[in-house]
Motif scaffolding. Structure first.
Motif, PDB file in Angstrom:
ATOM      1  N   VAL A  51     -25.643  69.279 -21.364  1.00 47.82           N
ATOM      2  CA  VAL A  51     -26.433  68.646 -22.017  1.00 47.82           C
ATOM      3  C   VAL A  51     -26.006  68.239 -23.403  1.00 47.82           C
ATOM      4  O   VAL A  51     -25.914  69.390 -24.286  1.00 47.82           O
ATOM      5  N   ALA A  52     -25.683  67.103 -23.733  1.00 47.34           N
ATOM      6  CA  ALA A  52     -25.122  66.815 -25.260  1.00 47.34           C
ATOM      7  C   ALA A  52     -26.310  66.248 -25.989  1.00 47.34           C
ATOM      8  O   ALA A  52     -26.316  66.611 -27.285  1.00 47.34           O
ATOM      9  N   GLY A  53     -27.331  65.738 -25.316  1.00 44.66           N
ATOM     10  CA  GLY A  53     -28.688  65.534 -26.225  1.00 44.66           C
ATOM     11  C   GLY A  53     -29.753  65.250 -25.460  1.00 44.66           C
ATOM     12  O   GLY A  53     -29.853  65.206 -24.211  1.00 44.66           O
ATOM     13  N   PHE A  76     -35.149  61.020 -22.537  1.00 48.27           N
ATOM     14  CA  PHE A  76     -33.695  60.881 -22.032  1.00 48.27           C
ATOM     15  C   PHE A  76     -33.020  62.078 -22.154  1.00 48.27           C
ATOM     16  O   PHE A  76     -32.939  62.973 -23.248  1.00 48.27           O
ATOM     17  N   VAL A  77     -31.961  62.384 -21.401  1.00 47.24           N
ATOM     18  CA  VAL A  77     -30.944  63.481 -21.173  1.00 47.24           C
ATOM     19  C   VAL A  77     -29.596  62.957 -21.369  1.00 47.24           C
ATOM     20  O   VAL A  77     -29.311  62.099 -20.432  1.00 47.24           O
ATOM     21  N   GLN A  78     -28.891  63.075 -22.278  1.00 43.70           N
ATOM     22  CA  GLN A  78     -27.575  62.688 -22.495  1.00 43.70           C
ATOM     23  C   GLN A  78     -26.496  63.827 -22.183  1.00 43.70           C
ATOM     24  O   GLN A  78     -26.538  64.918 -22.769  1.00 43.70           O
ATOM     25  N   TYR A  79     -25.699  63.334 -20.972  1.00 42.23           N
ATOM     26  CA  TYR A  79     -24.798  64.530 -20.296  1.00 42.23           C
ATOM     27  C   TYR A  79     -23.324  64.204 -21.150  1.00 42.23           C
ATOM     28  O   TYR A  79     -22.818  63.241 -21.815  1.00 42.23           O
ATOM     29  N   ALA A  80     -22.469  65.170 -20.976  1.00 48.08           N
ATOM     30  CA  ALA A  80     -21.014  64.920 -21.653  1.00 48.08           C
ATOM     31  C   ALA A  80     -20.364  64.125 -20.726  1.00 48.08           C
ATOM     32  O   ALA A  80     -19.207  63.308 -21.019  1.00 48.08           O
ATOM     33  N   ASN A  81     -20.688  63.881 -19.315  1.00 49.35           N
ATOM     34  CA  ASN A  81     -20.063  62.927 -18.529  1.00 49.35           C
ATOM     35  C   ASN A  81     -21.024  62.453 -17.549  1.00 49.35           C
ATOM     36  O   ASN A  81     -22.053  63.018 -17.283  1.00 49.35           O
ATOM     37  N   GLU A  82     -20.399  61.135 -16.926  1.00 52.96           N
ATOM     38  CA  GLU A  82     -21.199  60.377 -15.844  1.00 52.96           C
ATOM     39  C   GLU A  82     -21.479  61.430 -14.638  1.00 52.96           C
ATOM     40  O   GLU A  82     -22.533  61.309 -14.070  1.00 52.96           O
ATOM     41  N   ARG A  83     -20.563  62.209 -14.159  1.00 52.94           N
ATOM     42  CA  ARG A  83     -20.706  62.980 -12.943  1.00 52.94           C
ATOM     43  C   ARG A  83     -21.921  63.947 -12.985  1.00 52.94           C
ATOM     44  O   ARG A  83     -22.717  64.121 -12.098  1.00 52.94           O
ATOM     45  N   HIS A  84     -21.971  64.532 -14.121  1.00 49.65           N
ATOM     46  CA  HIS A  84     -23.315  65.440 -14.292  1.00 49.65           C
ATOM     47  C   HIS A  84     -24.469  64.844 -14.410  1.00 49.65           C
ATOM     48  O   HIS A  84     -25.433  65.178 -13.714  1.00 49.65           O
TER      49      HIS A  84
END
Length: 89
Positions: free
Chosen positions: A48-50, A59-67
Motif C-alpha cells: 500500500v503506497a497511500g 481510497f487505497v493506492q497500491y504500488a502496482n495494478e496487479r495488487h
C-alpha cells in the motif's frame, strides 16, 4: 517486534499507472473505521503506497495494478464495520 511503515495520504496522482493502481472503498462507516484499519485490511493484497479516508469512503493506492485488482476481487461486497440500524415498532 514488527515495524509499521506509515503510508502516504496521497492517492490522487493523475498519471495512468497510478490511476489503475487505486482502489475506491465506498459506503464506509468512518465513525468506526480508521485509516490504520483500512491499511491493515488492504495490505494483505500488496504494498500500500497511500491511503486516504474521507467521510463515508476511502481510497487505497497500491504500488502496482496487479495488487489493486487482487484487492478488488478479494474485498468486493465485503461489509466493514456496518452501521447499526435500529428498528422501532
Amino acid at each position: 517486534m514488527s515495524l509499521k511503515i506509515q503510508t502516504s495520504n496521497v492517492t490522487n496522482k493523475n498519471d495512468p499507472k497510478s490511476i489503475n493502481s487505486r482502489v475506491f472503498i465506498g459506503n464506509l462507516n468512518t465513525a468506526v473505521v480508521k485509516k490504520s484499519d483500512v491499511e491493515t485490511i488492504y495490505s494483505k493484497y500488496g504494498c500500500v503506497a497511500g491511503c486516504s479516508v474521507y467521510k463515508g469512503y476511502a481510497f487505497v493506492q497500491y504500488a502496482n495494478e496487479r495488487h489493486a485488482r487482487a484487492a478488488v476481487l478479494g474485498e468486493n461486497e465485503r461489509v466493514l464495520f456496518p452501521t447499526k440500524i435500529s428498528h422501532y415498532s
